[in-house]
Design a protein around this motif. Sequence first.
Motif, PDB file in Angstrom:
ATOM      1  N   HIS A 345       0.807  -1.217   0.000  1.00 57.19           N
ATOM      2  CA  HIS A 345       0.000   0.000   0.000  1.00 57.19           C
ATOM      3  C   HIS A 345       0.844   1.273   0.000  1.00 57.19           C
ATOM      4  CE1 HIS A 345      -3.753  -2.220   0.704  1.00 57.19           C
ATOM      5  NE2 HIS A 345      -3.066  -2.964   1.560  1.00 57.19           N
ATOM      6  N   ASP A 346       2.164   1.112  -0.065  1.00 53.64           N
ATOM      7  CA  ASP A 346       3.062   2.259  -0.006  1.00 53.64           C
ATOM      8  C   ASP A 346       2.710   3.130   1.186  1.00 53.64           C
ATOM      9  OD1 ASP A 346       5.155   3.886  -0.741  1.00 53.64           O
ATOM     10  OD2 ASP A 346       3.971   5.067  -2.163  1.00 53.64           O
ATOM     11  N   LEU A 347       2.438   2.466   2.315  1.00 55.75           N
ATOM     12  CA  LEU A 347       1.998   3.173   3.510  1.00 55.75           C
ATOM     13  C   LEU A 347       2.967   2.864   4.642  1.00 55.75           C
ATOM     14  CD1 LEU A 347      -0.436   5.010   4.118  1.00 55.75           C
ATOM     15  CD2 LEU A 347      -1.538   3.033   5.172  1.00 55.75           C
ATOM     16  N   ASP A 348       3.597   3.903   5.144  1.00 59.32           N
ATOM     17  CA  ASP A 348       4.611   3.770   6.184  1.00 59.32           C
ATOM     18  C   ASP A 348       4.094   4.496   7.420  1.00 59.32           C
ATOM     19  OD1 ASP A 348       6.787   3.854   7.849  1.00 59.32           O
ATOM     20  OD2 ASP A 348       8.213   4.446   6.299  1.00 59.32           O
ATOM     21  N   GLU A 349       3.988   3.753   8.532  1.00 59.29           N
ATOM     22  CA  GLU A 349       3.490   4.364   9.774  1.00 59.29           C
ATOM     23  C   GLU A 349       4.313   5.591  10.155  1.00 59.29           C
ATOM     24  OE1 GLU A 349       1.250   3.833  13.703  1.00 59.29           O
ATOM     25  OE2 GLU A 349       1.009   2.855  11.782  1.00 59.29           O
ATOM     26  N   VAL A 508     -13.183  14.274   6.869  1.00 57.92           N
ATOM     27  CA  VAL A 508     -12.695  14.494   8.234  1.00 57.92           C
ATOM     28  C   VAL A 508     -11.172  14.443   8.260  1.00 57.92           C
ATOM     29  CG1 VAL A 508     -12.667  13.588  10.591  1.00 57.92           C
ATOM     30  CG2 VAL A 508     -14.814  13.621   9.282  1.00 57.92           C
ATOM     31  N   LEU A 509     -10.604  13.418   7.645  1.00 54.96           N
ATOM     32  CA  LEU A 509      -9.143  13.312   7.598  1.00 54.96           C
ATOM     33  C   LEU A 509      -8.539  14.454   6.787  1.00 54.96           C
ATOM     34  CD1 LEU A 509      -8.718   9.458   7.149  1.00 54.96           C
ATOM     35  CD2 LEU A 509      -7.965  10.814   9.109  1.00 54.96           C
ATOM     36  N   GLU A 525      -3.252  11.576  -2.167  1.00 50.89           N
ATOM     37  CA  GLU A 525      -2.858  10.213  -2.522  1.00 50.89           C
ATOM     38  C   GLU A 525      -2.512   9.393  -1.277  1.00 50.89           C
ATOM     39  OE1 GLU A 525       0.438   9.098  -2.266  1.00 50.89           O
ATOM     40  OE2 GLU A 525       1.288  11.005  -1.571  1.00 50.89           O
ATOM     41  N   MET A 526      -1.959  10.029  -0.232  1.00 55.66           N
ATOM     42  CA  MET A 526      -1.700   9.318   1.011  1.00 55.66           C
ATOM     43  C   MET A 526      -3.010   8.963   1.706  1.00 55.66           C
ATOM     44  SD  MET A 526       0.419  10.431   4.460  1.00 55.66           S
ATOM     45  CE  MET A 526       1.995  10.587   3.630  1.00 55.66           C
ATOM     46  N   LEU A 527      -3.937   9.901   1.676  1.00 55.09           N
ATOM     47  CA  LEU A 527      -5.249   9.656   2.259  1.00 55.09           C
ATOM     48  C   LEU A 527      -5.916   8.465   1.587  1.00 55.09           C
ATOM     49  CD1 LEU A 527      -7.675  10.396   4.021  1.00 55.09           C
ATOM     50  CD2 LEU A 527      -8.297  12.135   2.335  1.00 55.09           C
ATOM     51  N   GLU A 528      -5.824   8.419   0.276  1.00 51.46           N
ATOM     52  CA  GLU A 528      -6.432   7.306  -0.462  1.00 51.46           C
ATOM     53  C   GLU A 528      -5.748   5.995  -0.118  1.00 51.46           C
ATOM     54  OE1 GLU A 528      -6.133   8.570  -4.492  1.00 51.46           O
ATOM     55  OE2 GLU A 528      -7.717  10.094  -4.305  1.00 51.46           O
ATOM     56  N   ARG A 529      -4.416   6.027   0.035  1.00 55.69           N
ATOM     57  CA  ARG A 529      -3.692   4.813   0.401  1.00 55.69           C
ATOM     58  C   ARG A 529      -4.065   4.350   1.812  1.00 55.69           C
ATOM     59  NH1 ARG A 529       1.676   6.059   0.810  1.00 55.69           N
ATOM     60  NH2 ARG A 529       1.594   8.184   0.003  1.00 55.69           N
ATOM     61  N   LEU A 530      -4.228   5.317   2.717  1.00 55.93           N
ATOM     62  CA  LEU A 530      -4.606   4.990   4.087  1.00 55.93           C
ATOM     63  C   LEU A 530      -5.965   4.302   4.125  1.00 55.93           C
ATOM     64  CD1 LEU A 530      -4.341   5.197   7.190  1.00 55.93           C
ATOM     65  CD2 LEU A 530      -5.299   7.503   7.017  1.00 55.93           C
TER      66      LEU A 530
END
Length: 675
Positions: A345-349, A508-509, A525-530
């Motif tokens: 997801h290309d998502l890094d905490e 909201v985010l 794009e980060m929001l969509e990935r999240l």
Amino acid sequence: MTHALIEGWDTPFGLPPFAAISDEDFGPAIDAGMEVGRARIAEIAGNPEPATFANTIEALEGASAGLDRALSVFFVVSGADSTDAREALMREVSPKLSAFASEIYANRALFDRIEALWTAKDDLNLTPEQARLLYLTRRGFVRAGAELEGYAAERLRDVKSRLSVLGTSFTQNLLADERAWRMELDEPELEGLPDFVVANARATGEALGAGGPVVTLSRSLIVPFLQFSPRRDLRKRAWEAWAARGANGGDTDNREIARETLELRAERADLLGYDSFADYKLETEMAGTPAAVKDLLTRVWEPARAQALADEVRLTAMMHGDGETGPLEPWDWRYYSEKRRKEDHDLDEAELKPYLQLERMIEAAFACANRLFGLEFAPLEVELYHPDARAWEVTRDGRHMAVFIGDYFARGSKRSGAWCTVFRSQQKLAGEVRPHVVNVCNFAKPGAGAPALLSYDDARTLFHEFGHALHQILSDVTYESISGTSVARDFVELPSQLYEHWLEVPEVLAEFATHAETGEPMPQEMLERLLAASTYDMGFQTVEYVASALVDLAFHEGEPPGDPMQMQAELLDEMGMPHAIGMRHATPQFAHVFAGDGYSCGYYSYMWSEVMDADAFAAFQEAGGPFDPETAAKLEKFVLSAGGSEEASVLYEKFRGRMPGPEALLKGRGLLDAA
């Protein structure tokens, strides 16, 4: 201050005068409150006038008001800011309070008056709320043993007294183990950890007076460490300490407490005429029977386990690719799952966390409550029980609704987890009394001057507990016994779990997920990935939860186990528990189940409520959006303001028109295909 604790105080909003209360005040106040309560109960039971709803049921509502006032303050500060003196007093008062309650339920003259009203209920011209309170009062007396006599009555009293002692000991042992363990890290051991994990470890070390960074058994510290540390040896040490809480031998070992607790609960059920404690406990819940609970949990278990096993294969391959050998272990899952989330997801905490500031998430929770229910929140400068706690006045259209208190940071004096409680509940019998509501969390406290950053799970926890708070804030009933969260255990989690959905609303985010340094909103794009990753690792999350719920049910469903740890191991083996996943709460640290009766044979209730919360949020989506005013008004009227004034199933059907099936839950967890 002893008398003020039971008689009340004149302060802004009627908040407890914390600065004037010392630990030495609690014991005498609680003793005095019980004496006043005994005298009032004697008056009610000995009233020569025939029983009426007013002179018996309503009189009972206020009989222990002073004691309840003192206990509400004591219980909140004992859980959120424990001291040696408070822990000692808790051990002392627990059996006293159990005996006091047993005295009331064993008062035959009092029960006869209640029974007379119950027999004549159709001729009393009661309001629906009064009829409900009469039913619940009588049921509570019967389930507490009011109809028992002789040895059975005496034995039940002793069993309940002993259970109260065991519950207190279990809680204090767990807190002691969590306080006792720490892992100090040197600079090479920090390599590979994100800045926020290092900063939190340094801040913790500084608070503890250590020479450098420290990892403790606080979930907000140990989970990120397990997610990010590339040092497998350190992850193993941390995981094993976390998993061993309550099972380290010595004075703080909870295993024997768990065994005795289960034995006494089974005896309690037998004395009251039930086949098992599960039958006794579930009688008053929405589920109704152990079979209904097991049916739901097993329908979710199989697809969740299938998903987890498929994920385990992928994670094991990643681990072997790093040159590690052997099977994936529990201390490996979070680390490789985090790496996989970044791949998939290309998502890094670490990249995400700066956008989830505590202050902005509080604002988000408040803003959603404003759009849904018209509530407004203004900071209050008042004395509270700890410097970390903060207060807001809650109003609507200029009318005072509540005081809300948030206590968000982890500390050694606070028990683990997150919860909602009250200093005062809503009611109208003693005038218009509005609540004082407290949310307690355990987020990592940042260093001086640094913003507090949350994980996405932390942010969800904040919304969850605030959902409970709304259930208290919006309560609108006459009687305190049925106000707010005084509902069936498997219904109480509906408002809290439902409110989590608003954290996932993109608008909201987009408004509140802003970067701690730049102030820029989270990139689209980060929001969509999240949001696309919202069901990521759901096999793991569901398996660790359902395993705990099934073990809880099995413990209470038949004969009590001679060795709960052996029974736990056998059950997990029969279920095919994946090797690399631990129970969310193993028996020696299962405070939901063993710290008291609240969630005993009731840990399933989160999932039972989730069936409804998924369906309830769908009602908003079907009506035109997450802030649809008509749906929000129905939610407030039939759920949030109604308390326990009607059966939970009746209230939900009034809101939604029907009861849901588990399909919405499986879909929401991304497990429908796996089913």
